[in-house]
Design an enzyme around this catalytic site. Sequence first.
Site, PDB file in Angstrom:
ATOM      1  CB  CYS A  53      -0.700  -0.031   1.442  1.00  0.00           C
ATOM      2  SG  CYS A  53       0.021   0.289   2.809  1.00  0.00           S
ATOM      3  CG  HIS A 176      -0.822  -3.610  15.895  1.00  0.00           C
ATOM      4  ND1 HIS A 176      -0.362  -2.492  15.246  1.00  0.00           N
ATOM      5  CD2 HIS A 176      -0.863  -4.510  14.999  1.00  0.00           C
ATOM      6  CE1 HIS A 176      -0.128  -2.732  14.070  1.00  0.00           C
ATOM      7  NE2 HIS A 176      -0.266  -3.898  13.853  1.00  0.00           N
ATOM      8  CD  GLU A 178      -2.403   1.839  12.833  1.00  0.00           C
ATOM      9  OE1 GLU A 178      -3.520   2.367  12.692  1.00  0.00           O
ATOM     10  OE2 GLU A 178      -2.029   0.816  12.066  1.00  0.00           O
ATOM     11  CB  THR A 244      -5.071   2.267   9.571  1.00  0.00           C
ATOM     12  OG1 THR A 244      -4.009   1.802   9.740  1.00  0.00           O
ATOM     13  CG2 THR A 244      -4.982   3.777  10.096  1.00  0.00           C
ATOM     14  CB  SER A 315      -3.308  -6.021  12.175  1.00  0.00           C
ATOM     15  OG  SER A 315      -4.411  -5.831  12.483  1.00  0.00           O
ATOM     16  CG  ASN A 316      -2.779  -5.641   6.171  1.00  0.00           C
ATOM     17  OD1 ASN A 316      -3.008  -6.240   5.073  1.00  0.00           O
ATOM     18  ND2 ASN A 316      -1.554  -5.204   6.655  1.00  0.00           N
TER      19      ASN A 316
END
Length: 408
Positions: A53, A176, A178, A244, A315-316
Site C-alpha cells: 500500500c 499492536h 499502531e 487502520t 494485522s491486515n
Amino acid sequence: MKTFNVPIIYRSPLITAIKNRRKQQDRMKKDFTPTVLDFGPLKILLARHFGFCYGVENAIEIAFKTVEANPGKRIFLLSEMIHNPHVNNDLLEKGVQFIMDTAGTQLVPWESLTPEDIVIIPAFGTTLEIEEKLSSLGIAPLQYNTTCPFVERVWNKAEQIGKQSYSVIVHGKPGHEETRATFSHSRSNTPTVVVKDIKEAQLLATFITGEKNPEEFYILFKGQYSPGFDVINDLQRVGVVNQTTMLATETQAIADYIKNVIMDRYSLDASNVSERFADTRDTLCYATNDNQSAVTGLLEESADLAIVVGGYNSSNTSHLVELCEVKLPTYFISSEEKLVNAEEVHHWDFHHKQELHSRAFLPEKEQVTIMLTSGASCPDAMVEAVIRRLLSFYKLEDKMEEVAATFE
C-alpha cells in the site's frame, strides 16, 4: 497518487502488468471481481486489490534511502518497519538494528544511543513518550519518520474530537504498535480507552448505561484506558476511531453499536445524536478497505481453497484470512517456501498463534481453483513466487510466460 522507488527485488513484472491492466479497465475501483489466471489443470483467482500500500511503499523508500545515504553510520529502527519478515530481514542484512521487538520489549538499551545515531520511526508510528525519549538523547525523533499518513489521519481525528470534549474509543489490538501509538497521541488530548473487538465494545457499553459497577471498569480494561479516566463522566460524550488495519465491518459495527447505546441512554435521535456521539466517519486506510472489499468480491466466486500471503504478525493480513476461512479452507503462508510440495503445506493459525503442518491440501480433481491474495506489507514478488511454486506442482512452469503475455 505518488509513486515510490521500491527495490526491484520486491517487484513482479507479472503482477505489475495485471495491476496496470485492471487499473486501466477500472479507474474508479468499483469492480471487485478477481483476475482469472487459467493454466488448465490449475486456475488461480487473484484478488482485485492486494499487496504493498501507499504507507508501506513510502516507508520502504525512506528506509532504504536512509541506509544508502548514511554509510558507516549506526542506523536503528524503533521496531519492525512493517509486518513482513522478508523486508525486515533485508534491512537487518544491511546493518539496521531494531531497538524494540513488536511487543515493545527493549532490544537495544536507550543509554547506548548517541546523537550521531539515526533512528527510523516505523510505518505504524510511535508514542509521544518515545519521541520525548529520543529528544532527550539528542536525536531528532521525526527526522527519519516513515509513519503512514493514514495513521496520522487517525491521530488528527482523535485530536479534533478531543478538543470538542469527546472521549475517544479506539478499536484496535492493545498490544499492536499502531494502536499503542494512537492511544498515546489520543490520550494527550482527551480521555481514551481501547477496545479490541465487538465483545469488548459491548462490555464497555454496560458502563455507559450504568449496568455495571464503575469500579469493575478499571479491572476489566486494565492497561487499556488513559491515566485519570473517569468511567462515570468520560463515557458521556464519545467518538470511535480505529487501528487502520482492523476489519472494516467490525469497526462499523462497533461505532453503530456505541452510537445506538448513547442514543438510548440519553433519549437522542439522528437529529441531535452529535451532542454525545462524534461523527468520525471511517478511519480505515484506503488499502485496508480495498483489500477487504476485493476479498469479498473474490469470495463470490467458487474455488477449492484460498491462500493468503503475508507476515504472520500482520494485522491486515490476518483479517483477510478471517474473511476467507468463513467460506472455504484457507492457508495463511509467509512465503512460497511454506508450500512444501503438492501434498504438504506449513501455514499459520493466527487464532492460536501456531504454525500448522497440513497434508493433502490440494484436492485431486481435473481442475483445481485457488483464490489468492496478500496483505498490504507483502511484496508482489512474493505473490508471483507463490504462483510459480503452485505451477511447479502441476509441471506447468512453462505456462507462466504464456499467461503473463496476455496482460502486456
